[in-house]
Design an enzyme around this catalytic site. Structure first.
Site, mmCIF file in Angstrom:
data_model
loop_
_atom_site.group_PDB
_atom_site.id
_atom_site.type_symbol
_atom_site.label_atom_id
_atom_site.label_comp_id
_atom_site.label_asym_id
_atom_site.label_seq_id
_atom_site.Cartn_x
_atom_site.Cartn_y
_atom_site.Cartn_z
ATOM 1 C CD GLU A 290 -2.745 -1.299 -0.023
ATOM 2 O OE1 GLU A 290 -3.126 -0.268 -0.610
ATOM 3 O OE2 GLU A 290 -2.986 -2.440 -0.437
ATOM 4 C CG HIS B 19 -0.519 1.959 -4.310
ATOM 5 N ND1 HIS B 19 -0.859 1.790 -5.645
ATOM 6 C CD2 HIS B 19 -0.834 0.792 -3.697
ATOM 7 C CE1 HIS B 19 -1.349 0.570 -5.813
ATOM 8 N NE2 HIS B 19 -1.352 -0.043 -4.645
#
Length: 207
Positions: A200, A203
């Site tokens: 995550e 990103h």
């Protein structure tokens, strides 16, 4: 106006229990076009803008509210947050309720925090906090690019339809993919949680 529903989309309640008492926190999931349930917008992934959030809720003592950017002030019960970077609506996020947290700071000065309900033991936040901090430091060194926001909050939601969602500055997770008992968790599960967090936060690199 929009109703809060239990669809785990838009603005929605997450339910949990503490000592047999049912409670709820409020979280968001805007990907891909559910931000329109929160505010009028051109709610399409290719449309980008900066956002200034102002949020008021039925607030009780001891509750916390967090969002993509730091809170800059509170006036008459309204929480005002700093201007976001230019981004799509689906990356906006906020959450509020009775939350516990642990925070640290990376060597470059980025504040890192893990937030969860009080249904969990405090040490269940430690592993995620360490991995999030180390992930950001690794990416900054590897890409020679500074993390672009003042903070990186990780929020565990009791009810969450995906594994995690890479909202800028406030990543949301299914509890099982963020929180763990350091004394009673397999190596494989620790590896999975670490992979999800690192994925995550990957990103959030900006060229």
């Amino acid at each position: 106006k929009a109703k809060l529903t239990d669809t785990m989309m838009g603005i929605y309640p997450s339910y949990y229990e503490v000592d047999g008492v049912k409670k709820q926190i409020i979280g968001t999931q805007f990907e891909t076009t559910a931000a329109r349930q929160a505010f009028p917008s051109v709610d399409e992934p290719e449309a980008k803008a900066t956002f200034d959030l102002a949020i008021k809720f039925d607030e009780h003592p001891g509750e916390t509210i967090i969002s993509n950017m730091p809170e800059v002030r509170t006036e008459n019960g309204v929480h005002y947050f700093d201007t976001t970077m230019r981004m799509s609506t689906y990356l906006i996020a906020f959450g509020f309720g009775e939350l516990q947290s642990k925070t640290t700071t990376t060597k470059s000065g980025v504040k890192v925090g893990v937030f969860a309900t009080k249904a969990h033991k405090a040490d269940e936040l430690d592993f995620a906090l360490d991995i999030a901090k180390r992930s950001i430091e690794f990416y900054e060194d590897f890409y020679q690019t500074k993390y672009p926001l003042p903070h990186s909050w990780q929020l565990a939601l009791p009810d969450f339809s995906a594994g995690a969602m890479e909202n800028w500055g406030l990543v949301t997770y299914r509890e099982a993919y963020l929180l763990l008992d350091p004394k009673n968790t397999s190596f494989e599960m620790k590896q999975l949680v670490a992979t999800v967090i690192a994925h995550e936060l990957a990103h959030h690199r900006v060229g």
